[in-house]
Design a protein around this motif. Sequence first.
Motif, PDB file in Angstrom:
ATOM      1  N   ALA A 177       6.349 -68.842  29.795  1.00  0.00           N
ATOM      2  CA  ALA A 177       6.381 -70.064  28.973  1.00  0.00           C
ATOM      3  C   ALA A 177       6.037 -71.257  29.862  1.00  0.00           C
ATOM      4  CB  ALA A 177       7.769 -70.222  28.377  1.00  0.00           C
ATOM      5  N   SER A 178       5.318 -72.221  29.288  1.00  0.00           N
ATOM      6  CA  SER A 178       4.989 -73.393  30.098  1.00  0.00           C
ATOM      7  C   SER A 178       6.071 -74.457  29.937  1.00  0.00           C
ATOM      8  CB  SER A 178       3.626 -73.952  29.693  1.00  0.00           C
ATOM      9  OG  SER A 178       3.652 -74.353  28.350  1.00  0.00           O
ATOM     10  N   ASN A 179       6.108 -75.379  30.880  1.00  0.00           N
ATOM     11  CA  ASN A 179       7.000 -76.530  30.777  1.00  0.00           C
ATOM     12  C   ASN A 179       6.167 -77.768  31.116  1.00  0.00           C
ATOM     13  OD1 ASN A 179       7.126 -77.251  33.664  1.00  0.00           O
ATOM     14  ND2 ASN A 179       8.054 -75.241  33.871  1.00  0.00           N
ATOM     15  N   ARG A 180       6.782 -78.959  31.057  1.00  0.00           N
ATOM     16  CA  ARG A 180       5.953 -80.161  31.235  1.00  0.00           C
ATOM     17  C   ARG A 180       5.433 -80.310  32.669  1.00  0.00           C
ATOM     18  NH1 ARG A 180       9.242 -85.113  32.373  1.00  0.00           N
ATOM     19  NH2 ARG A 180      11.347 -84.391  32.825  1.00  0.00           N
ATOM     20  N   TYR A 181       6.011 -79.566  33.622  1.00  0.00           N
ATOM     21  CA  TYR A 181       5.546 -79.660  35.006  1.00  0.00           C
ATOM     22  C   TYR A 181       4.407 -78.693  35.317  1.00  0.00           C
ATOM     23  CZ  TYR A 181       9.939 -82.159  35.523  1.00  0.00           C
ATOM     24  OH  TYR A 181      10.971 -83.034  35.376  1.00  0.00           O
ATOM     25  N   ASN A 182       4.330 -77.587  34.584  1.00  0.00           N
ATOM     26  CA  ASN A 182       3.304 -76.600  34.946  1.00  0.00           C
ATOM     27  C   ASN A 182       2.246 -76.384  33.855  1.00  0.00           C
ATOM     28  OD1 ASN A 182       4.362 -74.849  33.007  1.00  0.00           O
ATOM     29  ND2 ASN A 182       5.315 -73.462  34.470  1.00  0.00           N
ATOM     30  N   GLU A 183       2.319 -77.190  32.774  1.00  0.00           N
ATOM     31  CA  GLU A 183       1.383 -77.037  31.663  1.00  0.00           C
ATOM     32  C   GLU A 183      -0.078 -77.072  32.130  1.00  0.00           C
ATOM     33  OE1 GLU A 183       3.293 -78.705  27.657  1.00  0.00           O
ATOM     34  OE2 GLU A 183       2.117 -80.149  28.826  1.00  0.00           O
ATOM     35  N   ARG A 184      -0.384 -78.080  32.971  1.00  0.00           N
ATOM     36  CA  ARG A 184      -1.764 -78.266  33.395  1.00  0.00           C
ATOM     37  C   ARG A 184      -2.204 -77.125  34.316  1.00  0.00           C
ATOM     38  NH1 ARG A 184      -4.391 -82.958  37.085  1.00  0.00           N
ATOM     39  NH2 ARG A 184      -6.528 -82.701  36.378  1.00  0.00           N
ATOM     40  N   TYR A 185      -1.265 -76.697  35.186  1.00  0.00           N
ATOM     41  CA  TYR A 185      -1.543 -75.598  36.114  1.00  0.00           C
ATOM     42  C   TYR A 185      -1.881 -74.311  35.345  1.00  0.00           C
ATOM     43  CZ  TYR A 185      -0.069 -71.751  39.229  1.00  0.00           C
ATOM     44  OH  TYR A 185       0.023 -70.585  39.937  1.00  0.00           O
ATOM     45  N   ILE A 186      -1.081 -74.004  34.317  1.00  0.00           N
ATOM     46  CA  ILE A 186      -1.315 -72.784  33.552  1.00  0.00           C
ATOM     47  C   ILE A 186      -2.621 -72.895  32.758  1.00  0.00           C
ATOM     48  CG2 ILE A 186      -0.428 -71.424  31.584  1.00  0.00           C
ATOM     49  CD1 ILE A 186       2.373 -71.766  32.758  1.00  0.00           C
ATOM     50  N   ARG A 187      -2.882 -74.096  32.209  1.00  0.00           N
ATOM     51  CA  ARG A 187      -4.128 -74.312  31.468  1.00  0.00           C
ATOM     52  C   ARG A 187      -5.342 -74.127  32.390  1.00  0.00           C
ATOM     53  NH1 ARG A 187      -2.735 -79.070  29.071  1.00  0.00           N
ATOM     54  NH2 ARG A 187      -3.863 -80.264  30.621  1.00  0.00           N
ATOM     55  N   THR A 188      -5.243 -74.641  33.621  1.00  0.00           N
ATOM     56  CA  THR A 188      -6.365 -74.520  34.566  1.00  0.00           C
ATOM     57  C   THR A 188      -6.586 -73.058  34.943  1.00  0.00           C
ATOM     58  OG1 THR A 188      -5.848 -76.696  35.446  1.00  0.00           O
ATOM     59  CG2 THR A 188      -7.276 -75.324  36.790  1.00  0.00           C
ATOM     60  N   LYS A 189      -5.486 -72.318  35.169  1.00  0.00           N
ATOM     61  CA  LYS A 189      -5.636 -70.898  35.507  1.00  0.00           C
ATOM     62  C   LYS A 189      -6.342 -70.161  34.365  1.00  0.00           C
ATOM     63  CE  LYS A 189      -1.565 -69.134  36.878  1.00  0.00           C
ATOM     64  NZ  LYS A 189      -0.672 -68.144  37.533  1.00  0.00           N
ATOM     65  N   ARG A 190      -5.973 -70.539  33.122  1.00  0.00           N
ATOM     66  CA  ARG A 190      -6.537 -69.845  31.961  1.00  0.00           C
ATOM     67  C   ARG A 190      -8.001 -70.220  31.775  1.00  0.00           C
ATOM     68  NH1 ARG A 190      -3.025 -71.634  27.725  1.00  0.00           N
ATOM     69  NH2 ARG A 190      -1.466 -70.164  28.453  1.00  0.00           N
ATOM     70  N   LYS A 191      -8.296 -71.547  31.851  1.00  0.00           N
ATOM     71  CA  LYS A 191      -9.638 -72.012  31.495  1.00  0.00           C
ATOM     72  C   LYS A 191     -10.635 -71.912  32.654  1.00  0.00           C
ATOM     73  CE  LYS A 191      -8.921 -74.778  27.504  1.00  0.00           C
ATOM     74  NZ  LYS A 191      -8.345 -76.028  27.068  1.00  0.00           N
ATOM     75  N   ARG A 192     -10.186 -72.250  33.885  1.00  0.00           N
ATOM     76  CA  ARG A 192     -11.155 -72.349  34.976  1.00  0.00           C
ATOM     77  C   ARG A 192     -11.113 -71.155  35.902  1.00  0.00           C
ATOM     78  NH1 ARG A 192     -11.399 -78.074  37.722  1.00  0.00           N
ATOM     79  NH2 ARG A 192     -13.339 -77.123  38.417  1.00  0.00           N
ATOM     80  N   MET A 193     -10.067 -70.297  35.795  1.00  0.00           N
ATOM     81  CA  MET A 193      -9.984 -69.140  36.690  1.00  0.00           C
ATOM     82  C   MET A 193      -9.932 -67.828  35.895  1.00  0.00           C
ATOM     83  SD  MET A 193      -7.298 -70.959  39.289  1.00  0.00           S
ATOM     84  CE  MET A 193      -7.378 -69.830  40.674  1.00  0.00           C
ATOM     85  N   SER A 194     -10.203 -67.932  34.579  1.00  0.00           N
ATOM     86  CA  SER A 194     -10.288 -66.748  33.693  1.00  0.00           C
ATOM     87  C   SER A 194      -9.047 -65.874  33.650  1.00  0.00           C
ATOM     88  CB  SER A 194     -11.495 -65.862  34.084  1.00  0.00           C
ATOM     89  OG  SER A 194     -12.655 -66.609  34.202  1.00  0.00           O
ATOM     90  N   HIS A 195      -7.882 -66.458  33.934  1.00  0.00           N
ATOM     91  CA  HIS A 195      -6.647 -65.654  33.848  1.00  0.00           C
ATOM     92  C   HIS A 195      -6.255 -65.484  32.387  1.00  0.00           C
ATOM     93  CE1 HIS A 195      -4.886 -66.342  38.132  1.00  0.00           C
ATOM     94  NE2 HIS A 195      -6.191 -66.258  38.150  1.00  0.00           N
ATOM     95  N   ASP A 196      -5.860 -64.275  32.025  1.00  0.00           N
ATOM     96  CA  ASP A 196      -5.372 -64.004  30.671  1.00  0.00           C
ATOM     97  C   ASP A 196      -3.855 -64.182  30.686  1.00  0.00           C
ATOM     98  OD1 ASP A 196      -4.833 -63.115  28.143  1.00  0.00           O
ATOM     99  OD2 ASP A 196      -5.205 -61.012  28.574  1.00  0.00           O
ATOM    100  N   ILE A 197      -3.382 -65.436  30.571  1.00  0.00           N
ATOM    101  CA  ILE A 197      -1.935 -65.686  30.613  1.00  0.00           C
ATOM    102  C   ILE A 197      -1.541 -66.578  29.459  1.00  0.00           C
ATOM    103  CG2 ILE A 197      -1.520 -65.320  33.054  1.00  0.00           C
ATOM    104  CD1 ILE A 197      -1.872 -68.336  33.479  1.00  0.00           C
TER     105      ILE A 197
END
Length: 204
Positions: free
Chosen positions: A184-204
């Motif tokens: 689950a994301s929180n307000r501190y890691n939202e952008r980090y998880i989005r970047t992993k998903r969008k720019r590093m092709s992670h399926d998370i």
Amino acid sequence: MSTRLIQGPAVTTLPIDHRGRQVLLDAYAYQGNNEHEQILALIHRSPEADPDVVPIVRLHSGCVTGDVFHSLRCDCYQQLQLALDAICTAPLGAIVYLPYQEGRGIGLYKKLLAYGRQDRGADTIEANVEIGVPVDARDYEFAAWVLRDIGFRTVTLLSGNPLKKSALVKNGIQVNKCAPLKSASNRYNERYIRTKRKRMSHDI
Ligand SMILES: [Zn+2]
């Protein structure tokens, strides 16, 4: 990497407290080409496991801020707990923990330098580029060697990172399935998880 100087395994049993339950794991430690490269494989094996069962495996890169202090800037702690949930209830499974791959392989100091850049607006990729380090400096050759040594030649991989799967396949491990851990994301890691998903092709 050359596998010539690998030492191990050092073997013991490790009882752990996982979410209030005591679980007994087999612990295997290995040392790679230098003292800095060490791997801990924690194996859960239920006595009635079918000998042909495909093990569930998590390759987990060390994250002092996340794994030890439960930092909310990344999802490492959550992923480790979710991986332990799966492994401790599977007939056969292992966490292969890679402490030397801290900060996607750039180490604790540079990870915090990159965090400083992120505080000023960069995303996780831009921050690494700005401080002149690779976006992902990890390699999984040693981890694949350890998997072969513990007899795990075909695995179900708990990961949404396509690079981990291809690195294992390249190093002789068959990955019959990838099962991403959905944290689950929180307000501190939202952008980090989005970047992993969008720019590093992670399926998370
Ligand atoms: Zn982390």
